[in-house]
Design a protein around this motif. Structure first.
Motif, short mmCIF file in Angstrom:
data_model
loop_
_atom_site.label_atom_id
_atom_site.label_comp_id
_atom_site.label_asym_id
_atom_site.label_seq_id
_atom_site.Cartn_x
_atom_site.Cartn_y
_atom_site.Cartn_z
N VAL A 137 -2.08 -11.53 13.93
CA VAL A 137 -3.29 -10.72 13.61
C VAL A 137 -4.43 -11.59 14.06
CG1 VAL A 137 -4.21 -10.45 11.32
CG2 VAL A 137 -1.78 -10.76 11.49
N ALA A 152 4.94 -9.96 4.32
CA ALA A 152 4.83 -8.93 5.14
C ALA A 152 3.14 -8.68 5.25
CB ALA A 152 5.58 -7.75 5.00
N TYR A 153 2.77 -8.71 3.90
CA TYR A 153 1.07 -7.91 3.84
C TYR A 153 0.31 -9.01 3.25
CZ TYR A 153 3.59 -3.55 4.09
OH TYR A 153 4.30 -2.49 4.51
N GLN A 154 0.69 -10.18 2.77
CA GLN A 154 -0.19 -11.15 2.44
C GLN A 154 -0.36 -12.37 3.85
OE1 GLN A 154 -1.67 -9.15 0.00
NE2 GLN A 154 -2.38 -11.16 -0.71
N PRO A 162 -1.20 -4.91 -1.12
CA PRO A 162 -2.73 -4.65 -0.75
C PRO A 162 -3.35 -3.57 -1.40
CG PRO A 162 -1.24 -4.06 1.19
CD PRO A 162 -0.40 -4.48 0.15
N PHE A 220 7.67 -5.18 12.93
CA PHE A 220 6.68 -4.52 12.45
C PHE A 220 5.42 -4.40 13.00
CE2 PHE A 220 3.03 -4.15 9.38
CZ PHE A 220 3.36 -3.29 8.52
N ARG A 268 12.09 -9.30 -3.24
CA ARG A 268 11.30 -8.11 -2.82
C ARG A 268 9.95 -8.62 -3.04
NH1 ARG A 268 10.72 -1.76 -4.45
NH2 ARG A 268 12.54 -1.97 -3.51
N ASP A 269 9.38 -9.28 -3.85
CA ASP A 269 8.12 -9.81 -4.00
C ASP A 269 7.64 -10.78 -3.01
OD1 ASP A 269 7.36 -8.01 -5.93
OD2 ASP A 269 7.42 -9.16 -7.50
N THR A 303 7.66 -8.76 0.24
CA THR A 303 6.16 -8.05 0.35
C THR A 303 4.96 -9.23 0.72
OG1 THR A 303 6.83 -6.68 -1.16
CG2 THR A 303 4.70 -6.50 -0.75
N PHE A 304 4.96 -10.06 0.20
CA PHE A 304 4.15 -11.23 0.25
C PHE A 304 4.04 -11.66 1.66
CE2 PHE A 304 3.32 -16.06 0.26
CZ PHE A 304 1.68 -15.91 -0.21
N THR A 355 -1.54 -6.01 12.05
CA THR A 355 -0.47 -6.80 12.07
C THR A 355 0.47 -6.31 13.20
OG1 THR A 355 -0.59 -7.24 9.59
CG2 THR A 355 1.40 -8.13 10.81
N TRP A 411 6.19 0.11 -6.18
CA TRP A 411 6.52 -0.85 -5.25
C TRP A 411 6.94 -2.24 -5.90
CZ3 TRP A 411 8.03 -0.90 -0.57
CH2 TRP A 411 8.13 -2.06 0.02
N SER A 412 6.45 -2.75 -6.74
CA SER A 412 6.49 -4.20 -7.46
C SER A 412 6.16 -4.04 -8.84
CB SER A 412 5.99 -5.15 -6.62
OG SER A 412 6.31 -6.46 -7.46
N LEU A 453 0.44 -8.24 -5.52
CA LEU A 453 0.93 -8.66 -4.00
C LEU A 453 0.79 -7.56 -2.96
CD1 LEU A 453 4.17 -10.62 -4.91
CD2 LEU A 453 2.05 -11.62 -4.30
N MET A 509 3.98 -19.13 -3.58
CA MET A 509 3.94 -18.20 -4.54
C MET A 509 3.96 -18.83 -6.00
SD MET A 509 5.84 -15.07 -3.20
CE MET A 509 5.35 -13.66 -4.61
N ILE A 550 14.31 0.16 1.91
CA ILE A 550 13.52 0.28 3.09
C ILE A 550 14.67 0.28 4.17
CG2 ILE A 550 12.06 -1.00 5.05
CD1 ILE A 550 10.12 -1.38 2.56
N LYS A 587 1.26 -11.68 6.42
CA LYS A 587 1.37 -10.84 7.53
C LYS A 587 2.00 -11.52 8.63
CE LYS A 587 -3.02 -9.11 6.55
NZ LYS A 587 -2.70 -7.95 5.88
N VAL A 588 3.45 -11.65 8.37
CA VAL A 588 4.43 -12.23 9.31
C VAL A 588 5.40 -11.33 9.33
CG1 VAL A 588 5.87 -14.16 9.85
CG2 VAL A 588 3.68 -14.72 8.84
N GLN A 589 5.88 -10.80 10.39
CA GLN A 589 7.39 -10.18 10.44
C GLN A 589 8.23 -11.22 10.74
OE1 GLN A 589 8.74 -6.85 11.06
NE2 GLN A 589 9.96 -8.29 10.41
N GLU A 604 10.13 -5.66 4.29
CA GLU A 604 9.20 -5.85 3.27
C GLU A 604 9.45 -5.60 2.04
OE1 GLU A 604 8.93 -3.49 5.81
OE2 GLU A 604 7.18 -2.28 5.20
N ASP A 605 10.66 -5.06 1.73
CA ASP A 605 11.16 -5.09 0.56
C ASP A 605 12.33 -6.08 0.24
OD1 ASP A 605 13.13 -3.64 1.98
OD2 ASP A 605 13.47 -1.97 0.50
N THR A 629 4.37 -12.49 15.75
CA THR A 629 3.43 -11.65 14.76
C THR A 629 2.22 -12.17 14.77
OG1 THR A 629 5.09 -11.89 12.92
CG2 THR A 629 3.27 -10.49 12.68
#
Lengths: 792, 792
Positions: free
Chosen positions: A641, B627-629, A90, A559, B620-621, B624-625, A502, A81-82, A88, B594, A256, B631-633, B511-512, A639
């Protein structure tokens, strides 16, 4: 916020996808064949554990109509992925804290490997003009295996010197006995030793849970194709379209944005579709052949090479005071992960943290070890680890009550939690998974809504607890063949995964006041789309018919982490609520401008905006004004959570008869009293209860995936794997004990999983009355019943 | 903001839909047949003006395979848009200010009427199992007509006592001579009478423009069906999917949310698809039959019963000083609206306001009257009224120059506008249409970018103006059969409709770091999707391949008023730019978190965010941050309307030869120098110029829709209607005179229409040199040429 003010919340609104489902219109994945579509098939391993020495596919390739044969030799996995910042992503959720290795996880998959780890493991895949040709091609693939010694239980897997399921060099194990360890957790609150020391009574027993399967009606299926511009389109029956999109992209090395995952109607998932299963292979076949490809598992493959519920051995030790107050609980679980990680690092956390907090106790330890074995991987299944714990804990608590000489109902009214009580265990387990949770959230979560006490009381009333308990004892004293018993269990679950799940929701206002609602949420058949539409309709003062729901197409919807953990109504519905509130604010703002009344004084009801008792304007006119005068496309994306996962609670009661000659158990009456917060759609909620209870009774009485000594499946389909039929169902009754959960949309909590937790222990506890003996191993087959009463 | 900093702007990016177009993949409306699809056909009137006394459809209905026959007797129109607040809907755009009647407009349509108003007018529609059966059914419909006297020219229509095309009782006319008046405008700036009084020379002439047709390759077509839940899905070749959705909903009495309009690839529109044409009838047939229905016009129907460009007679009177300064211009147009309003209230406004402001003159009057006739309705066509005015004005200005004894190029360098000059006329005409435009916007608009002078100079250089002008005179003096001429014209257009064109754009961040772009904008084949993707890619520091464009599906994309007025890049691109800027801000904010660097110091380039010269992080990072950290679309929707419509400018030059024996004109060389602001994609922009010039030359030389004395079409297809073939094309050269338009994304203005305006007058002016006489009536057919030089 009482229900009388709601116009669609709390109503039995018909399912928004009901018409297509009852008319048999094309709705499910395999209903959408493509022109020129090839049929894909997977060659499963006949060996439980082996290295592939060689594969000769020339015979398969020579068959006319065979387009592609994939093996580990011509397929490579995608890029990581990265590279730059692996932290980054999870993966931490799947990393054992403090250990020096990284678990194989859903992110670390590969399409095909040179080693097989369970019977049915992927060896090769073909795409051919027809199913017949594809099967013939499979039969012509010559594989030379180097058979390896195998392990089939966690007990075997943990032995020093045991065969190592995952001997990939990048997995460095600290110690030999941990070579097959997939995941483990060990959390202690308070001082259990001190707790046991002050106990008046201590009970310690081991409870065993078998491996069962989702047995959803719709098999795993996917159709993959390239579109006009070379994008990969995958229509598939999945609970996690966005994760599937990402994983396909990673596996095949695509952006993606070049992958679209479409989730049509789903014929049941129950957790079995909570990860990418065959979509990667189907996509690879489509890319390799340049043709649309359909890949569908057979029932045999679905049952034995997909996912199943974790078998476990759970040891429980509880100390209690004479009055029923608990002083300490220690729960440890030994878990069979099967051949791959899948959800094994997380499922067993629920076994403790969704059950133990239900009881008031300051000294608690929960630990599990999940071991790889050479059986098919276990994964997510309705309840996600909770049913195992509920069975153990609720049988166990009956045993504690018995030792204290208390009635099970009376004991639980004493021992269980109520509103405002703290849940200290869950955050600690959660912390193991997610280290960056804020400090203040980690310390303690509270139950801001808890109707458990009412559930116990109302359920007991409905089943006639006290009278039946007495009557059955009297009956059993007189009757020798048919024995009667009544039992109960409490249950709890979560509403989504706190801080993780999410959900995105987008609402677009049309110029006539109707709206389009886009949610990534996945309606797996439960009615989630309908309930989310109700939330939006209620908020916007419109009818559900005014809401067009677009759900789960990664090209169209924002998402959503997917349908699991009972998250759809609570989390995805929360996103929809917030988006609707934003749209509502725009509407009120425009109406204020049109009417010359401050928006704070306006109400939006029945497609009309007006001040209290004043002249108003129709929503249609406001929408037209916004579109054509203000020239704004009102479209809001949110979004959502939830930082918490408020548990629904339930008390479930089983009344049953056992034929002590045949060992057959017949549940006669079953009551579920459930606190799922506000009930948004009673009909759909009751449907969830019925389905969950049915699965719970099957779990209790008849379902079990069996394997022979070489790890070969003995459950080949529904002839060998007994799910409950309609004729086996008891009278079912559901009581909604409504509370108001402040963190949920309109006060809602989840209802999808919790009712599946209680049937097995309620039945186990009823059997104790009926038979006078305690059965601690599921399922309660006639054989086990007869054995327990010494008749076999 | 110079181009050297751009990484995709200004590059010849390949079309994002190119692959499907060149491979012949299913892309256009009729490429998507439905299972069980019926074929629809329309019965056109043989009468130009008649009342339907009776229709007998029993014979048609009796034919096996005929499913539906619709006539005015079994079809009703939908409900009015808003009973409560009709003022909210922009009918005002179609209301003649100060008059006591409301124009029939696109909003007031009905499916089928009991009166026909032109040959080919809709009488009935059928849906049958095959085209053969449908045509047989049409032949079996017996219609009894009461023939009414008809009018075929505006001159006939305006006569007192003329037959009234629209005698609907709700249309109340103030005076008898206005009974057929469809729309009119009369705007005066300054004091034209005084201007004429101070002129050294006055020229007054009438110029006549014929009716022509779009002749786009793809015929009008639609496929309508009901989906699983009873929603109406219409796939159609349209420039205005959102208006079509609304109009279908209104016509059929549905909620807008129950209608989906999908625009696939379009095989040319040129304005002919700028209104709902057959989608209402196709939908009605689908609803009535419960089956998918395809309705496609034949070339004959498309040419004669759809829309065409307005024929006009334009009178121009200009006063000028000896030095070339203009003292007054008066322009009046008499316009043929055809049988229905369509775009007639707006198209002729452009005839004046897109042309007259090109010349520096303080005293200007522009007026038009558009009359209903019993010919097919005229409508929108590339240039939207401008080409007619450009022909008249540019021929006329050559005549003014000639009278002043000035060279046409020299004269125009003197008389035309430059950067900073005011456009006072357009806002006043605009004001007639839209009364709520803010006062300060009404007074004056300025040309903030204007490269017209450079266009004239560079174009003249490229064609070799001065030398050729002299050389041709010399040639003509020596040669008797082949005569040579060179001519030029200036041109201007708009970029969208100021304050009206509405474009929504949504960008969703994957997310990419790839993005999905949703625009309602309609790529009619011009490459609009590609250019909008370039704007987004440039803004986000990514490649066009990272942008997936979703365009024009009312279920998926935000509202866009459609493809017209050269608005796609300027207005819809502006929406995309703003949405991209919002997404960019989110990305920079996350990267700042970041990296620990303020976001204001960060640059986003080449998929990387970094401070100047510092350590960065990949997009990309960051994605990803988020989306998954976090958690925002990240998904942003923006609606964009431009308060101005900055004109592109052009100078066009034709070098031609005439055979004075045959009258045939051959354009040898053609140069277009165009200021369209920044050129985002030179290859696509040049494609627009080539196509527009080709249409312009056809307009000049050969195209004309003809009717007989009873209003029956004489142009039945491409055998009777001569569009330019590749062999008739001159050498084409395009010079982009780039300016920076501050209101446009990356400085862009429109380029789609303007190059079609100049060819006809440039050719007319060249003919003046070649033949020594002035032709003022289009097209310049051999017959007219010979007649002009006295040879016929």
């Amino acid at each position: 916020m009482s229900r009388k003010h709601h116009h669609v919340i709390g109503k039995d609104i018909r399912k928004v996808d009901g018409r297509q489902l009852v008319t048999g219109a094309p709705a499910f994945t395999t209903d959408f064949p493509e022109k020129g579509m090839l049929i894909g098939k997977i060659l499963g391993s006949p060996e439980a554990h082996a290295r592939i020495r060689s594969i000769d596919t020339s015979g398969a390739r020579a068959i006319p109509g065979v387009h592609v044969v994939l093996t580990h030799e011509n397929v490579r996995g995608g890029a990581p992925w990265s590279e730059a910042r692996p932290d980054l992503f999870p993966r931490v959720a799947y990393t054992r804290a403090g250990q020096d290795y990284v678990e194989p996880s859903p992110w670390d998959f590969f399409l095909l490997d040179s080693k097989v780890r369970h019977v049915g493991d992927r060896v090769a895949a073909v795409a051919a003009e027809s199913e017949e040709i594809a099967l013939e091609a499979l039969s012509k693939i010559r594989v030379e295996y180097e058979t390896l010694p195998a392990v089939f239980t966690p007990e075997e897997a943990m032995r020093p010197g045991a065969p190592v399921v995952h001997d990939e060099p990048e997995i460095v194990r600290a110690e030999d006995s941990a070579r097959n360890l997939c995941a483990s957790v060990d959390v202690t609150l308070g001082d259990p030793a001190a707790g046991f020391a002050e106990a008046d009574a201590i009970v310690e027993e081991v409870y065993r849970l078998q491996r069962v399967q989702h047995a959803q009606m719709e098999l795993h299926a996917a159709i993959a194709r390239l579109d006009n511009e070379g994008r990969l389109i995958v229509i598939c029956t999945t609970q996690v379209p966005f994760h599937t999109r990402r994983q396909i992209a990673q596996a095949l090395g695509l952006s993606i944005g070049r992958v679209r995952v479409i989730k049509p109607r789903i014929g049941g998932g129950f957790g079995g579709k909570q990860e990418m299963m065959i979509e990667d292979l189907c996509s690879a076949l489509a890319l390799a052949s340049g043709r649309p490809v359909r890949l569908e598992l057979s029932r045999y493959e679905d049952m034995n090479a997909a996912r199943s519920r974790h078998s476990m051995a759970i040891r429980l030790k509880t100390g209690a005071k004479k009055d029923g107050m608990l002083t300490a609980i220690e729960m440890t679980a030994l878990v069979d992960a099967g051949a791959y990680g899948s959800h094994s690092p997380t499922v067993p956390t629920n076994t403790g943290n969704k059950n133990l907090p239900r009881y008031r106790c300051r000294n608690v330890r929960y630990a599990f070890d999940a071991y790889y074995t050479n059986l098919p991987p276990t994964g997510a299944m309705r309840g996600y680890g909770t049913p195992q714990g509920t069975f153990a804990l609720e049988c166990h608590m009956d045993e504690v009550a018995e030792k204290l000489g208390m009635d099970p109902v009376e004991f639980r009214l004493k021992a269980t939690v109520r509103e405002g009580d703290a849940d200290e265990l869950s955050p600690h387990i959660y912390e193991v998974k997610k280290e960056n949770v804020p400090e203040d959230e980690r310390i303690v979560w509270r139950f801001n809504s808890c109707g458990l006490q009412d559930c116990i009381r109302k359920g007991a009333d409905a089943i006639g607890w006290a009278e039946k308990r007495r009557a059955h004892d009297a009956w059993n004293a007189k009757n020798t063949r048919i024995k009667r018993g009544i039992g109960m269990a409490t249950a709890s679950q979560g509403s989504g995964v706190a801080g993780i799940d999410t959900a995105g929701a987008t609402i677009k206002l049309n110029e006539d006041g109707s709206v389009a609602l886009y949610v990534g949420a996945v309606d797996v058949g439960s009615g989630g789309d309908t309930v989310i539409a109700q939330i939006v309709a209620e908020t916007l003062g419109i009818e559900v018919a005014d809401v067009t729901v677009f759900a789960s197409d990664t090209d169209i919807t924002p998402f959503d982490s997917g349908a699991y953990a009972s998250s759809t109504t609570y989390v995805s519905g929360g996103a929809a609520l917030r988006a609707a509130e934003e749209v509502r604010a725009e509407i009120l703002g425009a109406a204020a401008e049109m009417l010359g009344v401050p928006s704070g004084e306006l109400r939006l009801e029945e497609r009309r905006i007006a001040p209290e008792g004043g002249k108003g304007v129709s929503l249609r006119d406001v929408a037209t004004f916004l579109a054509y005068q203000k020239k704004v496309q009102v479209e809001k994306t949110v979004t959502h959570v939830s930082p918490v996962s408020p548990p629904p609670f339930a008390a479930q009661f089983a009344d049953l008869e056992v034929d002590v000659e045949t060992g057959r158990v017949r549940v006669v009456d079953f009551v579920t009293a459930v606190d799922a917060g506000t009930i948004l759609n009673p009909n759909l909620a009751e449907g969830q209860v019925h389905g969950a209870v049915s699965m719970g009774i099957g779990y209790a009485l008849s379902e079990e995936l069996l394997f022979d000594a070489k790890g070969r499946p003995r459950s080949r389909g529904f002839l060998d794997y007994k799910i409950l039929k309609a004729t086996g169902m008891p009278r079912l009754r559901t009581i909604f004990v409504e509370t108001y959960e402040p963190s949920g949309p309109f006060g809602v909590k989840a209802v999808a999983e919790i009712p599946t937790n209680g049937p097995a222990p309620a039945i186990g506890n009823a059997l104790r009355q009926a038979l006078g003996v305690r059965l601690r191993d599921l399922p309660f087959t006639p054989e086990k019943v007869l054995r327990a009463i010494g008749k076999l």
